[in-house]
Design an enzyme around this catalytic site. Structure first.
Site, PDB file in Angstrom:
ATOM      1  N   CYS A   1      23.891 -17.652  -1.577  1.00 39.75           N
ATOM      2  CA  CYS A   1      22.578 -17.788  -2.197  1.00 39.75           C
ATOM      3  C   CYS A   1      22.602 -17.058  -3.530  1.00 39.75           C
ATOM      4  CB  CYS A   1      21.516 -17.177  -1.280  1.00 39.75           C
ATOM      5  SG  CYS A   1      19.893 -17.076  -2.034  1.00 39.75           S
TER       6      CYS A   1
ATOM      7  N   CYS B   1      16.721 -20.357   2.000  1.00 41.88           N
ATOM      8  CA  CYS B   1      17.548 -19.241   2.433  1.00 41.88           C
ATOM      9  C   CYS B   1      16.760 -18.428   3.452  1.00 41.88           C
ATOM     10  CB  CYS B   1      17.919 -18.372   1.238  1.00 41.88           C
ATOM     11  SG  CYS B   1      18.796 -16.864   1.695  1.00 41.88           S
TER      12      CYS B   1
ATOM     13  N   CYS C   1      21.291 -31.419   0.838  1.00 41.33           N
ATOM     14  CA  CYS C   1      21.338 -31.738  -0.587  1.00 41.33           C
ATOM     15  C   CYS C   1      20.831 -30.499  -1.334  1.00 41.33           C
ATOM     16  CB  CYS C   1      20.438 -32.952  -0.812  1.00 41.33           C
ATOM     17  SG  CYS C   1      20.381 -33.514  -2.500  1.00 41.33           S
TER      18      CYS C   1
ATOM     19  N   CYS D   1      16.106 -14.569   1.968  1.00 37.79           N
ATOM     20  CA  CYS D   1      15.184 -14.223   0.884  1.00 37.79           C
ATOM     21  C   CYS D   1      14.121 -15.292   0.654  1.00 37.79           C
ATOM     22  CB  CYS D   1      15.945 -13.959  -0.406  1.00 37.79           C
ATOM     23  SG  CYS D   1      16.648 -15.440  -1.166  1.00 37.79           S
TER      24      CYS D   1
HETATM   25 ZN   LIG Z   1      18.801 -15.861  -0.405  1.00 38.22          ZN
END
Ligand SMILES: [Zn+2]
Length: 153
Positions: free
Chosen positions: A62, A111, A136, A114
């Site tokens: 991420c 994510c 995607c 976060c």
């Molecule tokens: Zn994250």
């Protein structure tokens, strides 16, 4: 009296390892393009992302918090203009939400650590991958860490 405070602190610390930042902090940390996608659920233009055709072996993290999200061995050529994966890494790395924007129902991928926007997941498109799913994902939401970097190169 101090006992109450201690209890409260313990509960806060225990509330998982999730990352919470204010809007201002995110703006300071991310570029405007990253911010628009990760924090405002924008989408980069197709075929413009740096990882669309990337075949490098490694792990995609991420870009906002560094959490490991996808392995290169689940990336496949979807020809849709964005990096596509048929599965995230094991262990609840991502969170799925119903997205009803633009008059359609899609499944948003965020994510788990976060809560930043990553992209969308589509199912049953017939790509012939093990899961028949296509995650995607915007390139700008990811940072590729090649395997060699961690080794002895
Ligand atoms: Zn994250």
């Amino acid at each position: 009296m101090p006992e109450n405070q201690n209890t409260q602190n313990a509960q806060t610390a225990q509330a998982t390892d999730q990352i919470r930042r204010s809007d201002e902090e995110w703006r300071a940390q991310l570029s405007s393009e990253e911010y628009a996608v990760l924090r405002q659920a924008g989408t980069e233009r197709p075929w413009t992302g740096e990882y669309v055709d990337t075949k490098t072996t490694g792990v995609y993290r991420c870009r906002a918090c560094g959490a490991e999200l996808f392995r290169s061995d689940t990336k496949f050529d979807s020809h849709c203009g964005w990096p596509s994966f048929w599965s995230p890494m094991a262990g609840d790395k991502v969170r799925l939400l119903e997205d009803r924007s633009f008059g359609t129902v899609r499944t948003e991928v965020r994510c788990a650590r976060c809560d930043s926007h990553l992209g969308h997941v589509f199912e049953g498109e017939g790509y012939g991958t093990p899961t028949d799913q296509r995650f995607c994902i915007n390139s700008v939401s990811l940072t590729l860490e090649p395997d060699e970097a961690a080794g002895t190169a």
